[in-house]
Structure formats: C-alpha cells, structure tokens
Design a protein around this motif. Structure first.
Motif, PDB file in Angstrom:
ATOM      1  N   GLU A  81      -5.303   9.114 -10.230  1.00  0.00           N
ATOM      2  CA  GLU A  81      -3.962   9.668 -10.358  1.00  0.00           C
ATOM      3  C   GLU A  81      -3.618  10.079 -11.789  1.00  0.00           C
ATOM      4  OE1 GLU A  81      -1.394   6.661  -8.856  1.00  0.00           O
ATOM      5  OE2 GLU A  81      -2.117   6.803  -6.787  1.00  0.00           O
ATOM      6  N   ASN A  82      -4.532   9.879 -12.723  1.00  0.00           N
ATOM      7  CA  ASN A  82      -4.252  10.248 -14.109  1.00  0.00           C
ATOM      8  C   ASN A  82      -4.142  11.771 -14.237  1.00  0.00           C
ATOM      9  OD1 ASN A  82      -4.315   7.597 -15.016  1.00  0.00           O
ATOM     10  ND2 ASN A  82      -6.515   7.650 -15.406  1.00  0.00           N
TER      11      ASN A  82
ATOM     12  N   CYS B  69      -0.406   9.153 -20.376  1.00  0.00           N
ATOM     13  CA  CYS B  69      -0.170   7.949 -19.575  1.00  0.00           C
ATOM     14  C   CYS B  69      -1.340   7.780 -18.615  1.00  0.00           C
ATOM     15  CB  CYS B  69       1.151   8.056 -18.806  1.00  0.00           C
ATOM     16  SG  CYS B  69       1.601   6.564 -17.896  1.00  0.00           S
TER      17      CYS B  69
ATOM     18  N   LEU C  76       4.404   6.994 -12.415  1.00  0.00           N
ATOM     19  CA  LEU C  76       3.381   6.373 -13.245  1.00  0.00           C
ATOM     20  C   LEU C  76       2.103   6.196 -12.436  1.00  0.00           C
ATOM     21  CD1 LEU C  76       5.534   3.647 -15.017  1.00  0.00           C
ATOM     22  CD2 LEU C  76       4.824   5.866 -15.925  1.00  0.00           C
ATOM     23  N   PRO C  77       0.948   6.512 -13.005  1.00  0.00           N
ATOM     24  CA  PRO C  77      -0.313   6.377 -12.262  1.00  0.00           C
ATOM     25  C   PRO C  77      -0.674   4.908 -12.061  1.00  0.00           C
ATOM     26  CG  PRO C  77      -0.756   6.965 -14.521  1.00  0.00           C
ATOM     27  CD  PRO C  77       0.724   7.021 -14.365  1.00  0.00           C
ATOM     28  N   THR C  78      -1.167   4.609 -10.886  1.00  0.00           N
ATOM     29  CA  THR C  78      -1.636   3.256 -10.574  1.00  0.00           C
ATOM     30  C   THR C  78      -3.150   3.204 -10.397  1.00  0.00           C
ATOM     31  OG1 THR C  78      -1.249   3.660  -8.215  1.00  0.00           O
ATOM     32  CG2 THR C  78       0.539   2.625  -9.486  1.00  0.00           C
ATOM     33  N   LYS C  79      -3.777   4.368 -10.211  1.00  0.00           N
ATOM     34  CA  LYS C  79      -5.227   4.452 -10.073  1.00  0.00           C
ATOM     35  C   LYS C  79      -5.757   5.479 -11.057  1.00  0.00           C
ATOM     36  CE  LYS C  79      -5.052   3.402  -5.121  1.00  0.00           C
ATOM     37  NZ  LYS C  79      -5.396   3.875  -3.760  1.00  0.00           N
TER      38      LYS C  79
ATOM     39  N   ALA D  67      -3.751   5.006 -16.081  1.00  0.00           N
ATOM     40  CA  ALA D  67      -3.713   3.774 -15.303  1.00  0.00           C
ATOM     41  C   ALA D  67      -4.741   2.790 -15.847  1.00  0.00           C
ATOM     42  CB  ALA D  67      -3.998   4.074 -13.834  1.00  0.00           C
ATOM     43  N   SER D  68      -4.417   1.517 -15.752  1.00  0.00           N
ATOM     44  CA  SER D  68      -5.320   0.464 -16.197  1.00  0.00           C
ATOM     45  C   SER D  68      -5.088  -0.781 -15.352  1.00  0.00           C
ATOM     46  CB  SER D  68      -5.081   0.148 -17.678  1.00  0.00           C
ATOM     47  OG  SER D  68      -3.893  -0.593 -17.844  1.00  0.00           O
TER      48      SER D  68
ATOM     49  N   GLY E  33      -1.712  -2.304 -16.027  1.00  0.00           N
ATOM     50  CA  GLY E  33      -0.538  -1.453 -15.877  1.00  0.00           C
ATOM     51  C   GLY E  33      -0.714  -0.155 -16.639  1.00  0.00           C
ATOM     52  N   PRO E  34       0.168   0.819 -16.410  1.00  0.00           N
ATOM     53  CA  PRO E  34       0.037   2.115 -17.097  1.00  0.00           C
ATOM     54  C   PRO E  34       0.144   1.965 -18.616  1.00  0.00           C
ATOM     55  CG  PRO E  34       1.589   2.253 -15.262  1.00  0.00           C
ATOM     56  CD  PRO E  34       1.279   0.803 -15.446  1.00  0.00           C
TER      57      PRO E  34
END
Length: 260
Positions: free
Chosen positions: A60-61, A66, A54-57, A68-69, A72-73
């Motif tokens: 990383e999308n 999905c 799952l992207p955290t930044k 990042a926010s 949370g994703p």
C-alpha cells in the motif's frame, strides 16, 4: 367624451400588467442560470478533498513520505526545494569539483597516486545504490559498543523512485538506528546522479571517518615525501566530507509527531 379617458386608463393598466411579468421572467431566468454554477463549484471543491489513508502493508506504500512498517506507519518529512538545491550544490562543489571525483571514472586511464588515494578515500565513505546501502545498514546492526562505530551519518533518498516499495525498508532501518534522512523532492534521482557524475542515484549515504588508511596498504611505497603529500591530501578530503555532512545535517527537517 366620457368613454375616451376610460380607454386611455385601461391601456395604461394593460401596459403595466404586461411589463411586470417580463421582469419577473428575466429574474427567474437569471436565478435559474446562476444557481447550478454555484452548485457545481461546491461539488468541485468537495471532490478535491480526499481523506489520506495511512498504509498498513508494504504493497500500500504510495510514497516514501509515509511507509508501512511492523511498528506502524513511518512518516519522513520532505526537504524543501530550496534546501534541496543548496545541499546538492554543496555536494557538487565540496566533493565532485574540489577533489575531481566522479562515479563514472574511467579506471583504464592512467591516474596519479594522489587521485587514486582521494578516489579511494571518498569511496570508503560514500555508499551508493539500494543494495550497497542496505548492506551498510545491516552491518550497522551488527556493530557492538566495543567495536568501532560503523553507523552511517546521514542518508539521502530520492522521492521520485517508482515503485516506492524498492526503498521502503530504508526509513524503517534508519528509524531503528536513529539515522537522519534527507528525502529530496522533485527529480532528485537525476539531480543526485548529475552531482556525482552518473545517470541516476536512488539512495546514498555517508559513513563516518574511516580509521584505516589507504597508504597502509601500499607496502611498496618507499618515498617518505610522497607519503606525506598523500596523507595531507587524504586528510583534506576527510575534512571536506565531514564539512559537507555537517551542512547536510543542518538541513534535516524536524521529525514528525510519533503516531501510535
């Protein structure tokens, strides 16, 4: 005479002893050739399975499915291909063909007042493009309970937009405003553009019914009969847009489970 049967028996024993190793060799060669192939298959199957991260930044999308926010994703379900085709066909038939609407309209050509009124009515409710849609969502945050509702009714996103970080903020704002999203698969940016008479569309949204009328701005209008015709045409256009929005909302997939 006693020596002859002894030689035959020894020859039989010798022939048996020579044939059995050949069969063993064949079996061993078959097993030697088959076992590596099965091992390779298992290795290929194992290599296909990859763990989804799952992207955290925002960097990383990898997909709008999905993003990042800060909360949370955010996962947005993708519309099925059949539902996407139904929605785009309905958009083209209910708005583009019915009211002869096109985003690539040539303003230099002479148009009738009815055509101008219909075009302006659709443009008031249809917002196209990343910048314009972002401004409309930002304006929805500023509205209060005492003001007229300015929150968009539905958002259409094209999944084939690259890089996805261009539109990654749209699902975040839509989740905060609780606006449903239709994430279209395939080459949906080209297909949405074709449905509305332009090249490509990355994102579009529909606003609720506007209270202001374009006829009110036409102070020079004096013919009451023509005003009635224009108002009927604009009401017909508003109902057509509302009908399409209701159909699009019926195709919105169920929201995914909330992740911590």
């Amino acid at each position: 005479e006693q020596h002859i049967p002894h030689t035959k028996q020894t020859m039989k024993n010798h022939s048996l002893s020579t044939t059995t190793p050949r069969s063993n060799k064949r079996k061993s060669s078959i097993t030697a050739t088959t076992t590596p192939s099965t091992n390779n298959k298992t290795k290929k199957k194992k290599s296909k399975k990859k763990s989804e991260t799952l992207p955290t930044k925002i960097i990383e999308n990898e997909s709008l499915h999905c993003v990042a926010s800060p909360y949370g994703p955010i996962t947005t379900p993708v519309l099925s291909t059949s539902d996407k085709d139904d929605v785009l066909q309905r958009l083209e038939s209910d708005i583009t063909q019915r009211f002869r609407f096109s985003l690539s309209r040539n303003k230099t050509l002479s148009q009738t007042k009815q055509e101008d009124a219909v075009f302006d009515t659709i443009k008031q409710r249809l917002i196209v493009g990343t910048n314009q849609c972002t401004k409309a969502l930002e304006a929805a945050f500023t509205t209060t309970a005492t003001q007229s509702p300015n929150k968009p009714s539905v958002i259409f996103l094209a999944r084939d937009v690259r890089p996805p970080t261009i539109l990654a903020h749209i699902p975040i704002m839509a989740q905060q405003l609780q606006i449903p999203i239709l994430l279209l698969p395939g080459k949906s940016s080209v297909e949405m553009g074709r449905a509305l008479g332009t090249k490509t569309i990355a994102v579009l949204l529909f606003l609720p019914t506007t209270t202001t009328s374009t006829i009110a701005t036409q102070e020079e209008e004096k013919d009451e009969q023509e005003v009635k015709i224009l108002s009927k045409q604009m009401d017909r256009c508003q109902k057509g847009i509302n009908s399409f929005i209701e159909f699009a909302l019926s195709k919105v997939p169920s929201p995914p489970a909330v992740t911590a």
